[in-house]
Scaffold this motif. Structure first.
Motif: not given
Length: 374
Positions: A237, A256, A266-267, A271
Motif C-alpha cells: 500500500i 497510510k 490504494a486499498l 489489495c
C-alpha cells in the motif's frame, strides 16, 4: 493444568517495529503494566533478516523498556519462512514424537515438504490438548478426542535456522525466551481471551496486515478452521501511495498510517488479491457450514484507520472493524505510556496474544518449540 506465571512479557519481533507488553497477575486477573514500541531500523524495502547482533540490541532495548527481570518472556514473529495449518490429522503420539514426525515427514502430514523446519502441533480437542501439554499420548484408540487413533490439530512451522537466530539473539540480548509463536497464532490467543463470548458462540474472521504479508483466519465457535497467509502487506500500500503521489516512501507511510490521501483507492487497487482470498475463503466456509461470518476483526498498524475498515467492509461484503486485544485486562499503564497504547492498540495485538497464551490453557496456548533448548 499448567502453572501460570505472575509476570509475563510478550515481544513481537515486527518487520518495521518491535512491540512489547508486560502483564502482571493481580488476584484472578492480569493487568497491562507496561508497553513499549521500538522502531526497527532495517531498510523497509529489504526482506533480509537482521543479523543476530542487530536483533540482540533491539531485544535488549525493548526488554529494558518493559522490565523483563523476573518475568517469563515469550516471542512472536510474522515470518515469511513459516506455515500454519489447521485441521491436520495426526496420529496418537506424545508431543516430542509428533514434533519429530512432522520434522521428518512433513509431506505426509501437511501435503508439502518443508526442509529444515521446526514444528509445533496443538490438538483442537481439549482432552487431547491437555495430554499433549503433559507430553503424553493424545488419547486411546477410539477414545474421546482421538477417533481411530488420530486427532485434528493446528500445526505451526518455521524455518529452524530462523527460529534459532531469534533465540540466540534474545539470549545475547540478556533474555531467555520460553517460546516462539507465529503472529497468526498469537492473534487467536489474544482474541480468545479478549472476546470470549464471540469466540465461543460465533463464526468470525481475523485479518492481520503485517508489513510484508497478511494472515486471514476463520474461527468457528472457538476452533481455528482456516488459517491462510496472503502475500500482500502494508508495504504494498505504501509503495502504491508513494508512486501515486510522487512522494518518498516515508511520507507515503505516514499518509497510510494516518488514513489520509487516497488510501481507499490504494486499498481497492493493491489489495485485490487479499480481498479475493478473504472473500473466497468466506464463501467456501459459508457454503460448507451453512452459517455466515458475522464480522471480520482487523489488526496491524495499517488497520487502525477508519478509512481502511470502511473500504474493506465494502469490498469484502462483511463488517470489518479493529478490535482491542487488551479486553479483559486491567489497564495499569504509567501515564507516559497510556497515549502510546491508545494510539497503537491494533499493533500490540500479537504481543498481547503471545503473553496471554502463557497465562491460560486456551486452544493455542504457547508451548516451547524444540529449538528453545538449542
Amino acid at each position: 493444568m499448567k502453572k501460570v506465571p505472575s509476570i509475563v512479557v510478550g515481544i513481537d519481533l515486527g518487520n518495521t517495529s518491535f512491540k512489547a507488553v508486560r502483564l502482571q497477575k493481580k488476584g484472578n486477573q492480569y493487568a497491562l503494566a507496561r508497553v513499549a514500541l521500538l522502531p526497527n531500523p532495517r531498510n523497509p524495502q529489504d526482506q533480509t533478516l537482521p543479523t543476530e547482533q542487530v536483533l540482540a540490541g533491539l531485544i535488549n532495548e525493548i526488554g529494558g523498556l518493559v522490565k523483563t527481570s523476573g518475568a517469563e518472556v515469550h516471542l512472536t514473529v510474522n515470518s515469511l519462512n513459516s506455515t500454519v495449518r489447521s485441521n491436520v490429522e495426526l496420529p496418537n503420539m506424545t508431543l516430542d514424537e509428533l514434533r519429530s514426525a512432522l520434522k521428518l515427514n512433513s509431506a505426509t502430514y501437511l501435503r508439502q515438504n518443508f526442509e529444515n523446519y521446526t514444528f509445533d502441533p496443538y490438538p483442537l480437542d481439549a482432552e487431547a490438548a491437555a495430554a499433549l501439554m503433559s507430553n503424553k499420548k493424545t488419547g486411546k484408540k477410539g477414545g474421546a478426542g482421538a477417533a481411530h487413533g488420530k486427532i485434528k490439530a493446528l500445526v505451526t512451522g518455521i524455518d529452524t535456522a530462523e527460529a534459532i537466530l531469534y533465540f540466540h539473539a534474545a539470549r545475547r540480548g540478556g533474555i531467555r525466551p520460553r517460546s516462539l509463536q507465529l503472529t497468526a497464532v498469537s492473534l487467536i490467543n489474544a482474541f480468545e481471551v479478549a472476546q470470549p463470548e464471540v469466540m465461543a458462540t460465533q463464526a468470525v474472521g481475523l485479518l492481520d496486515m503485517g508489513y510484508f504479508s497478511s494472515w486471514f483466519t476463520i474461527l468457528d465457535r472457538g476452533k481455528p478452521l482456516l488459517v491462510r497467509p496472503v502475500q500482500i502487506g502494508g508495504k504494498n500500500i505504501t509503495d502504491y501511495l508513494a508512486q501515486m503521489t510522487s512522494t518518498d516512501f516515508a511520507k507515503a507511510e505516514t499518509t497510510k498510517l494516518q488514513g489520509e490521501g487516497n488510501l481507499a483507492e490504494a486499498l481497492a487497487r493493491i489489495c485485490v488479491p487479499l480481498i479475493r482470498e478473504v472473500r473466497g475463503n468466506i464463501n467456501f466456509f459459508e457454503k460448507d457450514s451453512d452459517q455466515a461470518i458475522s464480522k471480520i476483526y482487523l489488526s496491524g498498524a495499517a488497520m487502525r484507520s477508519k478509512v481502511v475498515a470502511e473500504a474493506l467492509s465494502t469490498d469484502i461484503g462483511v463488517i470489518c472493524e479493529p478490535w482491542n486485544a487488551a479486553g479483559g485486562l486491567a489497564i495499569e499503564l504509567p501515564p507516559d505510556q497510556q497515549d502510546l497504547f491508545e494510539k497503537n492498540q491494533a499493533t500490540f495485538a500479537a504481543a498481547i496474544g503471545v503473553a496471554r497464551s502463557a497465562c491460560s490453557d486456551g486452544v493455542t496456548a504457547a508451548t516451547p518449540v524444540s529449538v528453545a533448548v538449542v
